[in-house]
Enzyme design. Structure first.
Site, PDB file in Angstrom:
ATOM      1  N   ARG A 191      12.398  -6.538   3.245  1.00  0.00           N
ATOM      2  CA  ARG A 191      12.591  -5.115   3.564  1.00  0.00           C
ATOM      3  C   ARG A 191      13.483  -4.959   4.805  1.00  0.00           C
ATOM      4  O   ARG A 191      14.301  -4.043   4.883  1.00  0.00           O
ATOM      5  CB  ARG A 191      11.239  -4.439   3.805  1.00  0.00           C
ATOM      6  N   ARG A 246      -7.408   2.310  10.269  1.00  0.00           N
ATOM      7  CA  ARG A 246      -7.110   0.910  10.572  1.00  0.00           C
ATOM      8  C   ARG A 246      -8.093   0.342  11.585  1.00  0.00           C
ATOM      9  O   ARG A 246      -8.073  -0.857  11.854  1.00  0.00           O
ATOM     10  CB  ARG A 246      -5.701   0.800  11.184  1.00  0.00           C
ATOM     11  N   ARG A 301      14.057  -1.837   9.511  1.00  0.00           N
ATOM     12  CA  ARG A 301      12.947  -1.247  10.262  1.00  0.00           C
ATOM     13  C   ARG A 301      12.685  -2.063  11.515  1.00  0.00           C
ATOM     14  O   ARG A 301      12.628  -3.291  11.450  1.00  0.00           O
ATOM     15  CB  ARG A 301      11.695  -1.207   9.361  1.00  0.00           C
ATOM     16  N   LYS A 312       0.815  -1.227   0.000  1.00  0.00           N
ATOM     17  CA  LYS A 312       0.000   0.000   0.000  1.00  0.00           C
ATOM     18  C   LYS A 312       0.846   1.275   0.000  1.00  0.00           C
ATOM     19  O   LYS A 312       0.548   2.200  -0.751  1.00  0.00           O
ATOM     20  CB  LYS A 312      -1.026   0.010   1.125  1.00  0.00           C
ATOM     21  N   ARG A 362       1.526  -8.101  13.557  1.00  0.00           N
ATOM     22  CA  ARG A 362       0.885  -7.024  12.778  1.00  0.00           C
ATOM     23  C   ARG A 362      -0.164  -7.595  11.827  1.00  0.00           C
ATOM     24  O   ARG A 362      -1.225  -7.003  11.621  1.00  0.00           O
ATOM     25  CB  ARG A 362       1.946  -6.229  12.008  1.00  0.00           C
TER      26      ARG A 362
HETATM   27  P1  B4P Z   1       4.154  -1.916   1.929  1.00  0.00           P
HETATM   28  O1  B4P Z   1       3.001  -2.820   2.121  1.00  0.00           O
HETATM   29  O2  B4P Z   1       4.046  -0.847   0.918  1.00  0.00           O
HETATM   30  O3  B4P Z   1       4.527  -1.438   3.414  1.00  0.00           O
HETATM   31  P2  B4P Z   1       3.928  -0.310   4.302  1.00  0.00           P
HETATM   32  O4  B4P Z   1       3.039   0.604   3.562  1.00  0.00           O
HETATM   33  O5  B4P Z   1       5.135   0.279   4.952  1.00  0.00           O
HETATM   34  O6  B4P Z   1       2.958  -1.040   5.320  1.00  0.00           O
HETATM   35  P3  B4P Z   1       3.079  -1.386   6.824  1.00  0.00           P
HETATM   36  O7  B4P Z   1       1.709  -1.827   7.257  1.00  0.00           O
HETATM   37  O8  B4P Z   1       4.205  -2.353   6.977  1.00  0.00           O
HETATM   38  O9  B4P Z   1       3.528  -0.090   7.604  1.00  0.00           O
HETATM   39  P4  B4P Z   1       2.857   1.318   7.939  1.00  0.00           P
HETATM   40  O10 B4P Z   1       3.898   2.307   7.599  1.00  0.00           O
HETATM   41  O11 B4P Z   1       1.521   1.511   7.319  1.00  0.00           O
HETATM   42  O12 B4P Z   1       5.470  -2.698   1.460  1.00  0.00           O
HETATM   43  C1  B4P Z   1       6.192  -3.581   2.280  1.00  0.00           C
HETATM   44  C2  B4P Z   1       7.386  -4.192   1.543  1.00  0.00           C
HETATM   45  O13 B4P Z   1       6.940  -5.059   0.517  1.00  0.00           O
HETATM   46  C3  B4P Z   1       8.310  -3.178   0.858  1.00  0.00           C
HETATM   47  O14 B4P Z   1       9.647  -3.574   1.070  1.00  0.00           O
HETATM   48  C4  B4P Z   1       7.961  -3.286  -0.592  1.00  0.00           C
HETATM   49  O15 B4P Z   1       9.032  -2.981  -1.474  1.00  0.00           O
HETATM   50  C5  B4P Z   1       7.573  -4.745  -0.724  1.00  0.00           C
HETATM   51  N1  B4P Z   1       6.611  -4.936  -1.801  1.00  0.00           N
HETATM   52  C6  B4P Z   1       5.450  -4.234  -1.958  1.00  0.00           C
HETATM   53  N2  B4P Z   1       4.807  -4.661  -3.068  1.00  0.00           N
HETATM   54  C7  B4P Z   1       5.568  -5.665  -3.602  1.00  0.00           C
HETATM   55  C8  B4P Z   1       5.441  -6.512  -4.764  1.00  0.00           C
HETATM   56  N3  B4P Z   1       4.396  -6.405  -5.594  1.00  0.00           N
HETATM   57  N4  B4P Z   1       6.404  -7.434  -4.977  1.00  0.00           N
HETATM   58  C9  B4P Z   1       7.462  -7.534  -4.152  1.00  0.00           C
HETATM   59  N5  B4P Z   1       7.652  -6.762  -3.059  1.00  0.00           N
HETATM   60  C10 B4P Z   1       6.722  -5.838  -2.791  1.00  0.00           C
HETATM   61  O16 B4P Z   1       2.633   1.252   9.534  1.00  0.00           O
HETATM   62  C11 B4P Z   1       3.695   1.053  10.445  1.00  0.00           C
HETATM   63  C12 B4P Z   1       3.195   1.116  11.893  1.00  0.00           C
HETATM   64  O17 B4P Z   1       2.708   2.464  12.189  1.00  0.00           O
HETATM   65  C13 B4P Z   1       1.995   0.228  12.259  1.00  0.00           C
HETATM   66  O18 B4P Z   1       2.379  -1.098  12.580  1.00  0.00           O
HETATM   67  C14 B4P Z   1       1.415   1.001  13.502  1.00  0.00           C
HETATM   68  O19 B4P Z   1       2.181   0.760  14.650  1.00  0.00           O
HETATM   69  C15 B4P Z   1       1.601   2.445  13.103  1.00  0.00           C
HETATM   70  N6  B4P Z   1       0.404   2.994  12.429  1.00  0.00           N
HETATM   71  C16 B4P Z   1       0.358   3.449  11.128  1.00  0.00           C
HETATM   72  N7  B4P Z   1      -0.882   3.889  10.820  1.00  0.00           N
HETATM   73  C17 B4P Z   1      -1.638   3.709  11.952  1.00  0.00           C
HETATM   74  C18 B4P Z   1      -3.015   3.944  12.245  1.00  0.00           C
HETATM   75  N8  B4P Z   1      -3.850   4.438  11.346  1.00  0.00           N
HETATM   76  N9  B4P Z   1      -3.468   3.652  13.490  1.00  0.00           N
HETATM   77  C19 B4P Z   1      -2.637   3.148  14.411  1.00  0.00           C
HETATM   78  N10 B4P Z   1      -1.336   2.885  14.196  1.00  0.00           N
HETATM   79  C20 B4P Z   1      -0.832   3.164  12.971  1.00  0.00           C
END
Ligand code: B4P
Length: 193
Positions: A128, A89, A134, A14, A145
């Site tokens: 990643r 979320r 991270r 995402k 998660r």
């Molecule tokens: P993504 O899935 O893009 O990772 P993300 O957006 O960082 O999601 P995530 O849920 O982990 O973290 P977030 O920052 O939202 O990609 C992950 C990996 O996969 C990357 O390395 C990418 O290159 C790879 N990838 C993607 N697509 C691919 C494909 N097609 N093929 C191969 N590889 C691929 O949240 C982090 C933390 O913040 C949460 O755990 C929580 O503690 C907090 N948080 C954020 N929003 C919150 C909310 N609304 N409420 C409460 N807590 C919140």
């Protein structure tokens, strides 16, 4: 199609796709996770509050997240629309966003749900971890998660499905393939609007 969300489990792509799609659509991508990480790095009060939850793979409390979101969505670059990534979320966050938009006479245009199999998600996030180190990308925390997503965020997806604004997108395949798939869905939605 100005106000959109991209939703999916950790690793579904995402954050990655929100950056790509928003650039093509000319709207700002807003990632709550990224805002938290910037604050953790800068050791701000918000960062200190968020850090413990993030490191444990837990959600940051709604009260903290909602306030931060309100500030960000009130920014001058949000005028033409937004692509929100990682928010809402929880069902309480859905209610908060509804209220925020209603105060401005606005509503969401579309919600894109990205999906991929659990083992693929774990493999991507472990990949990643090697690149970025991270703190929440180790296997036990990743699985926690994912569980949290199923426990809390599935209900968010259900709400938007009931409203008829949810579009499901297969997140399996290369980054480019998924981008083309998402863009195709957005174009179809724009034509239908
Ligand atoms: P993504 O899935 O893009 O990772 P993300 O957006 O960082 O999601 P995530 O849920 O982990 O973290 P977030 O920052 O939202 O990609 C992950 C990996 O996969 C990357 O390395 C990418 O290159 C790879 N990838 C993607 N697509 C691919 C494909 N097609 N093929 C191969 N590889 C691929 O949240 C982090 C933390 O913040 C949460 O755990 C929580 O503690 C907090 N948080 C954020 N929003 C919150 C909310 N609304 N409420 C409460 N807590 C919140």
């Amino acid at each position: 199609m100005a106000r959109m969300l991209i939703i999916g489990p950790p690793g579904s792509g995402k954050g990655t796709q929100a950056e790509r799609i928003s650039a093509r659509l000319g709207v700002v991508a807003i990632s709550t996770g990224e805002i938290f990480r910037v604050n953790v790095k800068g050791q701000t009060r918000l960062g200190l509050e968020a850090r413990k939850c993030m490191d444990a793979g837990d959600f940051v409390p709604d009260s903290v997240t909602n306030k931060m979101l309100r500030n960000r969505l009130s920014g001058p670059d949000v005028g033409t629309g937004f692509m929100l990534d990682g928010y809402p979320r929880t069902v309480a966050q859905v209610d908060y966003l509804d209220q925020f938009l209603a105060e401005r006479g606005q509503e969401l245009d579309a919600v894109l749900q990205l999906s991929a199999g659990n083992e693929e998600l774990v493999a991507r996030l472990l990949g990643r971890a090697k690149e970025t180190g991270r703190s929440d990308d180790n296997e036990a925390i990743i699985r926690h998660r994912l569980d949290l997503y199923h426990e809390q965020t599935n209900a968010v997806v259900d709400q938007y499905a009931r409203r008829g604004i949810l579009t499901r997108v297969d997140g399996m395949g290369s980054l480019e393939e998924v981008t083309e798939r998402v863009l195709g869905c957005v174009e179809s939605l724009m034509k239908a609007a």
